[in-house]
Design a protein around this motif. Sequence first.
Motif, PDB file in Angstrom:
ATOM      1  N   ARG A  47       0.837  -1.207   0.000  1.00 15.26           N
ATOM      2  CA  ARG A  47       0.000   0.000   0.000  1.00 15.26           C
ATOM      3  C   ARG A  47       0.873   1.259   0.000  1.00 15.26           C
ATOM      4  O   ARG A  47       0.643   2.188  -0.776  1.00 15.26           O
ATOM      5  N   GLU A  50       2.604   1.641  -3.419  1.00 18.84           N
ATOM      6  CA  GLU A  50       1.656   2.109  -4.435  1.00 18.84           C
ATOM      7  C   GLU A  50       1.334   3.588  -4.230  1.00 18.84           C
ATOM      8  O   GLU A  50       1.257   4.355  -5.195  1.00 18.84           O
ATOM      9  N   ARG A  53       4.238   5.625  -5.499  1.00 14.15           N
ATOM     10  CA  ARG A  53       4.261   5.650  -6.969  1.00 14.15           C
ATOM     11  C   ARG A  53       3.165   6.546  -7.539  1.00 14.15           C
ATOM     12  O   ARG A  53       3.374   7.244  -8.515  1.00 14.15           O
ATOM     13  N   ARG A  54       1.994   6.508  -6.913  1.00 15.85           N
ATOM     14  CA  ARG A  54       0.836   7.242  -7.418  1.00 15.85           C
ATOM     15  C   ARG A  54       0.860   8.726  -7.034  1.00 15.85           C
ATOM     16  O   ARG A  54       0.593   9.592  -7.861  1.00 15.85           O
TER      17      ARG A  54
END
Length: 176
Positions: A47, A50, A53-54
């Motif tokens: 989590r 991610e 990265r996002r």
Amino acid sequence: EGCGVRKNSRLVGVNKDTVTRLALLDTGCRAIAQGAPGERERRERARLLELARREGLRAMALSWINTLLPPARLGDAALVDSIVQMVERKSVDIFARQVNALLNRSDESSLLPGIRCPVLVLSGCSDPLSRPEANHEMAAAISGSHLAILQECGHMAPQEQPGEVNRCLSEWLERG
């Protein structure tokens, strides 16, 4: 985070004559847990990766800070900002490599009895990533080690309580 024993126990083993002291702060020596606890760790690390990265490392750090610090310290804006800035100085690729290393870590506890230099094992009493009981176990496995568990402290002991960490290090160094 989490790689101190892995790196340093091997360093001590290879350089027995040159490593004269070792301080292990906010670290551990065990592989990822089996079963539900290990799966929770995998999901949380995935989590965070991610999110990094996002939305970037700042967003990830602001989310992660709730795990790193005890609730009473979350309102310390200067402390939170210093930790977020530290995270932002790295890249998402570096964070991804760290996550991968931690998810694939091996159990290094068997290396601890072979450490023959003076060792300080230090952690915060509220550290969810390097729990006090794990630090007790590490210190017990290293002959002559010294254990320090800091009160009202989470996973970022040098930033949360620099004065107390310095005091522990100084006292340990003075012991000889």
